[in-house]
Motif scaffolding. Structure first.
Motif, PDB file in Angstrom:
ATOM      1  N   ALA A 186       0.826  -1.207   0.000  1.00 53.80           N
ATOM      2  CA  ALA A 186       0.000   0.000   0.000  1.00 53.80           C
ATOM      3  C   ALA A 186       0.859   1.256   0.000  1.00 53.80           C
ATOM      4  O   ALA A 186       0.551   2.240  -0.693  1.00 53.80           O
ATOM      5  N   MET A 187       1.944   1.259   0.772  1.00 52.96           N
ATOM      6  CA  MET A 187       2.827   2.419   0.781  1.00 52.96           C
ATOM      7  C   MET A 187       3.578   2.540  -0.552  1.00 52.96           C
ATOM      8  O   MET A 187       3.897   3.647  -0.997  1.00 52.96           O
ATOM      9  N   GLY A 188       3.855   1.425  -1.194  1.00 54.12           N
ATOM     10  CA  GLY A 188       4.417   1.472  -2.538  1.00 54.12           C
ATOM     11  C   GLY A 188       3.434   2.070  -3.535  1.00 54.12           C
ATOM     12  O   GLY A 188       3.814   2.857  -4.410  1.00 54.12           O
ATOM     13  N   LEU A 189       2.179   1.706  -3.395  1.00 57.72           N
ATOM     14  CA  LEU A 189       1.128   2.256  -4.259  1.00 57.72           C
ATOM     15  C   LEU A 189       1.081   3.776  -4.146  1.00 57.72           C
ATOM     16  O   LEU A 189       1.047   4.497  -5.155  1.00 57.72           O
ATOM     17  N   LEU A 190       1.097   4.286  -2.914  1.00 55.11           N
ATOM     18  CA  LEU A 190       1.040   5.736  -2.709  1.00 55.11           C
ATOM     19  C   LEU A 190       2.299   6.414  -3.229  1.00 55.11           C
ATOM     20  O   LEU A 190       2.228   7.458  -3.891  1.00 55.11           O
ATOM     21  N   ALA A 191       3.463   5.852  -2.929  1.00 45.93           N
ATOM     22  CA  ALA A 191       4.720   6.465  -3.379  1.00 45.93           C
ATOM     23  C   ALA A 191       4.790   6.507  -4.896  1.00 45.93           C
ATOM     24  O   ALA A 191       5.233   7.509  -5.486  1.00 45.93           O
ATOM     25  N   GLY A 192       4.365   5.429  -5.551  1.00 43.65           N
ATOM     26  CA  GLY A 192       4.372   5.396  -7.011  1.00 43.65           C
ATOM     27  C   GLY A 192       3.456   6.447  -7.614  1.00 43.65           C
ATOM     28  O   GLY A 192       3.813   7.138  -8.578  1.00 43.65           O
ATOM     29  N   ARG A 193       2.264   6.579  -7.048  1.00 43.39           N
ATOM     30  CA  ARG A 193       1.319   7.583  -7.555  1.00 43.39           C
ATOM     31  C   ARG A 193       1.813   9.005  -7.293  1.00 43.39           C
ATOM     32  O   ARG A 193       1.694   9.886  -8.149  1.00 43.39           O
ATOM     33  N   MET A 194       2.356   9.245  -6.098  1.00 39.03           N
ATOM     34  CA  MET A 194       2.835  10.587  -5.766  1.00 39.03           C
ATOM     35  C   MET A 194       4.029  10.972  -6.633  1.00 39.03           C
ATOM     36  O   MET A 194       4.123  12.113  -7.107  1.00 39.03           O
ATOM     37  N   ALA A 195       4.959  10.037  -6.843  1.00 39.61           N
ATOM     38  CA  ALA A 195       6.123  10.326  -7.677  1.00 39.61           C
ATOM     39  C   ALA A 195       5.702  10.577  -9.120  1.00 39.61           C
ATOM     40  O   ALA A 195       6.224  11.491  -9.776  1.00 39.61           O
ATOM     41  N   ALA A 196       4.765   9.781  -9.638  1.00 41.89           N
ATOM     42  CA  ALA A 196       4.291   9.966 -11.009  1.00 41.89           C
ATOM     43  C   ALA A 196       3.639  11.335 -11.174  1.00 41.89           C
ATOM     44  O   ALA A 196       3.857  12.029 -12.176  1.00 41.89           O
ATOM     45  N   ALA A 197       2.835  11.712 -10.175  1.00 43.77           N
ATOM     46  CA  ALA A 197       2.183  13.021 -10.238  1.00 43.77           C
ATOM     47  C   ALA A 197       3.212  14.140 -10.259  1.00 43.77           C
ATOM     48  O   ALA A 197       3.101  15.101 -11.042  1.00 43.77           O
ATOM     49  N   GLU A 198       4.242  14.035  -9.439  1.00 46.89           N
ATOM     50  CA  GLU A 198       5.285  15.068  -9.383  1.00 46.89           C
ATOM     51  C   GLU A 198       6.017  15.183 -10.709  1.00 46.89           C
ATOM     52  O   GLU A 198       6.293  16.294 -11.190  1.00 46.89           O
ATOM     53  N   ILE A 199       6.346  14.062 -11.313  1.00 51.02           N
ATOM     54  CA  ILE A 199       7.040  14.072 -12.605  1.00 51.02           C
ATOM     55  C   ILE A 199       6.177  14.729 -13.681  1.00 51.02           C
ATOM     56  O   ILE A 199       6.681  15.416 -14.570  1.00 51.02           O
ATOM     57  N   LYS A 200       4.874  14.585 -13.559  1.00 50.48           N
ATOM     58  CA  LYS A 200       3.944  15.177 -14.526  1.00 50.48           C
ATOM     59  C   LYS A 200       3.549  16.604 -14.158  1.00 50.48           C
ATOM     60  O   LYS A 200       2.648  17.192 -14.758  1.00 50.48           O
ATOM     61  N   GLY A 201       4.237  17.172 -13.142  1.00 49.41           N
ATOM     62  CA  GLY A 201       3.981  18.544 -12.767  1.00 49.41           C
ATOM     63  C   GLY A 201       2.757  18.757 -11.910  1.00 49.41           C
ATOM     64  O   GLY A 201       2.218  19.871 -11.827  1.00 49.41           O
ATOM     65  N   GLN A 202       2.316  17.709 -11.245  1.00 49.75           N
ATOM     66  CA  GLN A 202       1.128  17.780 -10.405  1.00 49.75           C
ATOM     67  C   GLN A 202       1.516  17.513  -8.954  1.00 49.75           C
ATOM     68  O   GLN A 202       2.638  17.104  -8.665  1.00 49.75           O
ATOM     69  N   ASP A 203       0.578  17.762  -8.049  1.00 51.80           N
ATOM     70  CA  ASP A 203       0.802  17.447  -6.635  1.00 51.80           C
ATOM     71  C   ASP A 203      -0.356  16.572  -6.158  1.00 51.80           C
ATOM     72  O   ASP A 203      -1.509  16.988  -6.213  1.00 51.80           O
ATOM     73  N   LEU A 204      -0.039  15.379  -5.745  1.00 51.36           N
ATOM     74  CA  LEU A 204      -1.072  14.451  -5.259  1.00 51.36           C
ATOM     75  C   LEU A 204      -1.014  14.403  -3.735  1.00 51.36           C
ATOM     76  O   LEU A 204      -0.032  13.916  -3.168  1.00 51.36           O
ATOM     77  N   PRO A 205      -2.037  14.887  -3.047  1.00 51.74           N
ATOM     78  CA  PRO A 205      -2.052  14.792  -1.586  1.00 51.74           C
ATOM     79  C   PRO A 205      -2.306  13.358  -1.153  1.00 51.74           C
ATOM     80  O   PRO A 205      -2.870  12.557  -1.919  1.00 51.74           O
ATOM     81  N   PRO A 206      -1.906  12.987   0.056  1.00 53.35           N
ATOM     82  CA  PRO A 206      -2.203  11.633   0.548  1.00 53.35           C
ATOM     83  C   PRO A 206      -3.700  11.458   0.746  1.00 53.35           C
ATOM     84  O   PRO A 206      -4.438  12.446   0.858  1.00 53.35           O
ATOM     85  N   PRO A 207      -4.182  10.219   0.805  1.00 52.91           N
ATOM     86  CA  PRO A 207      -5.603   9.987   1.076  1.00 52.91           C
ATOM     87  C   PRO A 207      -5.975  10.521   2.457  1.00 52.91           C
ATOM     88  O   PRO A 207      -5.117  10.659   3.326  1.00 52.91           O
ATOM     89  N   PRO A 208      -7.246  10.807   2.682  1.00 56.51           N
ATOM     90  CA  PRO A 208      -7.679  11.293   4.005  1.00 56.51           C
ATOM     91  C   PRO A 208      -7.310  10.312   5.104  1.00 56.51           C
ATOM     92  O   PRO A 208      -7.246   9.096   4.887  1.00 56.51           O
ATOM     93  N   ALA A 209      -7.088  10.846   6.296  1.00 60.25           N
ATOM     94  CA  ALA A 209      -6.650  10.026   7.427  1.00 60.25           C
ATOM     95  C   ALA A 209      -7.691   9.012   7.855  1.00 60.25           C
ATOM     96  O   ALA A 209      -7.367   8.067   8.589  1.00 60.25           O
ATOM     97  N   ASP A 210      -8.946   9.163   7.427  1.00 61.46           N
ATOM     98  CA  ASP A 210      -9.950   8.178   7.814  1.00 61.46           C
ATOM     99  C   ASP A 210     -10.076   7.043   6.802  1.00 61.46           C
ATOM    100  O   ASP A 210     -10.985   6.227   6.894  1.00 61.46           O
ATOM    101  N   THR A 211      -9.138   6.960   5.841  1.00 65.29           N
ATOM    102  CA  THR A 211      -8.993   5.769   5.002  1.00 65.29           C
ATOM    103  C   THR A 211      -7.856   4.919   5.578  1.00 65.29           C
ATOM    104  O   THR A 211      -7.057   5.398   6.382  1.00 65.29           O
ATOM    105  N   ALA A 212      -7.771   3.669   5.157  1.00 68.61           N
ATOM    106  CA  ALA A 212      -6.707   2.801   5.668  1.00 68.61           C
ATOM    107  C   ALA A 212      -5.332   3.283   5.216  1.00 68.61           C
ATOM    108  O   ALA A 212      -4.386   3.359   6.007  1.00 68.61           O
ATOM    109  N   MET A 213      -5.208   3.626   3.918  1.00 65.69           N
ATOM    110  CA  MET A 213      -3.920   4.129   3.434  1.00 65.69           C
ATOM    111  C   MET A 213      -3.594   5.464   4.073  1.00 65.69           C
ATOM    112  O   MET A 213      -2.438   5.720   4.443  1.00 65.69           O
TER     113      MET A 213
END
Length: 442
Positions: free
Chosen positions: A357-384
């Motif tokens: 799950a942490m790999g999933l988030l890191a992969g998505r966040m890194a991809a967003a950054e490379i594409k010039g975007q900013d992906l916030p983490p999921p809300p704290a009331d989700t499992a991730m």
């Protein structure tokens, strides 16, 4: 487009590579195996399962790890897709054929047009580019030293243990019987997913005596790492009290011996299927640090395993993780080198599912950054969201230790004027999380 480099092809690295590649970002996956091996790995495949073959509970309505399964599947997770494709009967748990699972993950990654591979060991922290370090608990010595030098503090560590695997044909089925605890499962195959070996009180006491007296692996002088409570060696549990195992992995509840239905076992050892053919079974909860010769002698005291043959004996290894609350920002980036993210068990989460799950988030966040975007983490009331919040600031840095996902990491549920029962409260947690995660995905 800039490339994303990922070090480590375990659960986290594999999932990170898949997520970034699916987002259209070119990925280079660096894996040192098989040219540089570890104590626990046997192959060069990606996402190799070195301990249990179980992703734990699959109940996504009242269980935090089951909810994490649901979130990963909703996010198009490769690990969860392949786990379901290769699942084995295991009552309410999601267990898999470990070899087929890792082989299929490897096949899917190698077939992806956006993923390339650079085998070999990375021994230093990269100076530039976009990187994710997902080397897991068995990070190579050179890279671990480079991480320590950069962070200015020793990496924390704990010990993890592996349970033995038995050839099914060597189990005496005139003694053992097939049954899941409380007959859990929707099909007969699920309800009979485990092999059960019963013990009388005398047999249990003799087993404990032998376990305590057995020769164990000794740690190096000065080694101070402790154990992760969710994966304690059985002899450590036994040292805490002679009845500890009987209220843990050897509890006799929810089981009826088909060979002698009127006699209640004093303790029961369970074995769970380890491959699709049903030729291999692992001894559930029997992680151990006993030396090999002692293991065979002690485990053959278990009724039904007197003539057991072992495909793999247990063992213990040192796991490394970083003090994430002090070192990582909310996007999982190393504060001192923001071009580097960490993901997986090295961040201080514990378990296959949490690591992926942490790999999933890191992969998505890194991809967003490379594409010039900013992906916030999921809300704290989700499992991730609960996990990433915990490791990037929610935990107390001074006492930071590896953590499985659990509802104690979630913001409390509003009781709305009355007390909820535990089952209703857990259902409220998962309902709230699914709504929030679905919105985050959108």
């Amino acid at each position: 487009m800039e490339k994303l480099h990922i070090i480590g092809g375990g659960m986290a690295g594999s999932e990170a590579a898949w997520q970034a590649a699916e987002a259209g970002v070119p990925v280079v996956l660096h894996e040192m195996r098989p040219s540089v091996g570890t104590f626990a790995h046997r192959t060069g495949d990606f996402a190799e399962m070195v301990c249990s073959n179980s992703f734990r509970s699959d109940d996504d309505e009242r269980n935090a790890v089951g909810l994490l399964h649901w979130e990963m599947q909703a996010a198009g997770g490769l690990i969860m897709e392949m786990a379901r494709h290769h699942r084995l009967p295991a009552g309410g748990a999601l267990a898999v054929d470990r070899d087929a699972f890792s082989a299929s993950v490897t096949e899917r990654l190698r077939a992806h047009p956006m993923i390339s591979f650079d085998p070999g060991e990375i021994r230093a922290l990269p100076e530039d580019g976009h990187w994710i370090i997902a080397t897991g608990p068995l990070t190579s010595g050179a890279l671990a030293e480079a991480i320590r030098a950069e962070t200015g503090a020793d990496s924390l560590a704990f010990f993890d243990a592996i349970a033995p695997i038995v050839y099914a044909e060597s189990v005496d089925m005139s003694v053992a019987w097939r049954q899941s605890r409380y007959d859990k499962g929707e099909t007969e195959e699920e309800q009979k997913a485990y092999l059960n070996c019963p013990m009388t009180r005398e047999q249990y006491e003799a087993f404990i005596d032998a376990l305590l007296a057995a020769e164990k692996t000794e740690f190096h002088e000065g080694e101070t790492a402790g154990y992760f409570d969710g994966c304690l060696p059985i002899e450590v549990m036994a040292e805490r009290g002679r009845e500890t195992l009987r209220f843990g992995p050897m509890k006799p509840v929810g089981l009826t011996n088909e060979h002698d239905p009127e006699t209640k076992a004093y303790a029961v050892v369970q074995l769970r299927r380890d491959n699709a053919l049903g030729t291999l079974y692992n001894i559930v909860g029997f992680q151990t640090k006993m030396k090999y010769g002692a293991q065979t002698a002690v485990f053959k005291l278990i009724p039904g395993l007197e003539n057991a043959s072992f495909a793999r004996l247990g063992g213990i290894h040192r796991n490394t993780f970083i003090n994430s609350p002090t070192l990582l920002d909310g996007r999982m980036r190393l504060k001192s080198r923001p071009n580097i993210r960490f993901a997986g068990q090295i961040t201080g989460v514990e378990g296959y599912v949490e690591s992926a799950a942490m790999g999933l988030l890191a992969g998505r966040m890194a991809a967003a950054e490379i594409k010039g975007q900013d992906l916030p983490p999921p809300p704290a009331d989700t499992a991730m969201g609960a996990l990433i919040t915990h490791i990037t600031g929610g935990a107390e840095a001074k006492t930071f230790q590896p953590m499985n996902v659990n509802f104690g990491l979630f913001p409390p549920i509003d009781a709305k004027g009355g007390r909820r029962g535990r089952k209703d409260r857990y259902k409220a947690y998962t309902d709230r999380a699914k709504d929030a995660f679905t919105e985050w995905l959108g």
